[in-house]
Design an enzyme around this catalytic site. Structure first.
Site, mmCIF file in Angstrom:
data_model
loop_
_atom_site.group_PDB
_atom_site.id
_atom_site.type_symbol
_atom_site.label_atom_id
_atom_site.label_comp_id
_atom_site.label_asym_id
_atom_site.label_seq_id
_atom_site.Cartn_x
_atom_site.Cartn_y
_atom_site.Cartn_z
ATOM 1 N N CYS A 1 36.817 -0.419 36.226
ATOM 2 C CA CYS A 1 35.826 0.222 35.891
ATOM 3 C C CYS A 1 34.519 -0.813 36.300
ATOM 4 O O CYS A 1 34.477 -1.946 35.690
ATOM 5 C CB CYS A 1 35.623 0.771 34.719
ATOM 6 N N HIS B 1 38.829 9.881 35.894
ATOM 7 C CA HIS B 1 38.184 8.723 35.304
ATOM 8 C C HIS B 1 36.757 9.036 35.350
ATOM 9 O O HIS B 1 36.018 8.697 34.122
ATOM 10 C CB HIS B 1 38.463 7.719 36.368
ATOM 11 N N GLU B 2 36.095 9.691 36.166
ATOM 12 C CA GLU B 2 34.695 10.020 36.252
ATOM 13 C C GLU B 2 34.088 11.152 35.234
ATOM 14 O O GLU B 2 33.353 10.907 34.598
ATOM 15 C CB GLU B 2 34.110 10.170 37.564
ATOM 16 N N HIS C 1 33.966 9.604 31.785
ATOM 17 C CA HIS C 1 32.501 8.930 31.551
ATOM 18 C C HIS C 1 31.740 9.958 31.026
ATOM 19 O O HIS C 1 30.924 9.436 30.245
ATOM 20 C CB HIS C 1 32.045 8.327 32.764
#
EC number: 3.5.1.88
Length: 203
Positions: free
Chosen positions: A130, A173-174, A177
């Site tokens: 990351c 993954h995004e 966030h």
């Protein structure tokens, strides 16, 4: 000056100094949805995020700007708590072949949301990294093998995409966030390389 004001200035190119690191509370905050029509700032922000990913994947620009290579970026990583992500996955081709398209996945997503997912889980064999984490965190990051994602583009048009494999991992993954989740939250603390029944390891 706020982060979004600074980053969306005409001459500004996003670099590693703009990216906040783990420990910053913005990375642990559930980001706010954007409303339509988008502001000019929100449109420019999405475009600058994509520009950063393209620079980070260009060896000359990456070296010149001191960038780590990335395939995804979320607005909270820029200390901007909005549900905006950019993803840019290059097309990997066998030696000697010419790709039809330069990118397998290229999208700026506003208010992205996972609307359905497979029962089967998957993880990258080499683990995940990351841009907001300056250390290696080994272990399988357990995610859904396949996801269906709804998102809006800059014009407020709604899109639905089905993703599997690496593209699915990148988008999850995004989206994590914008939900205040870090990739290592999904690693088994006691046994980082534990393989539960049916886990698909993506090499």
């Amino acid at each position: 000056m706020s982060a979004i004001e600074r980053i969306t200035k005409a001459a500004h190119l996003i670099d590693m100094n703009d990216i906040i690191r783990e420990g910053n509370p913005t990375l642990r905050t559930v980001a706010e949805e954007v409303t339509f029509p988008l502001s000019d700032q929100e449109i420019i922000l999405g475009e600058k995020m994509m520009q950063f990913l393209k620079h980070s994947q260009d060896p000359v620009m990456a070296e010149k700007m001191g960038l780590r290579g990335g395939v995804g970026l979320a607005a909270p990583q820029l200390d901007i708590s909005k549900r905006i992500i950019a993803v840019l996955v290059p097309n990997i081709v066998e030696e000697g072949e010419t790709p039809q398209e330069a990118y397998d996945l290229e999208a700026i997503m506003y208010n992205p949301k996972i609307v359905s997912h497979s029962v089967q889980d998957a993880a990258l064999g080499e683990g995940e990294g990351c841009l907001s984490v300056d250390r290696n965190v080994p272990g399988y990051v357990v995610r859904h093998a396949r996801v269906t994602v709804d998102y809006f583009d800059k014009d407020g048009e709604k899109h639905r995409i089905k993703l599997k494999g690496y593209n699915s991992i990148v988008v999850q993954h995004e989206i994590d966030h914008i939900n205040g989740i870090m990739f290592y939250d999904r690693i088994n603390e006691k046994d980082p390389f534990a393989v539960k029944d049916g886990l698909l390891i993506l090499e």
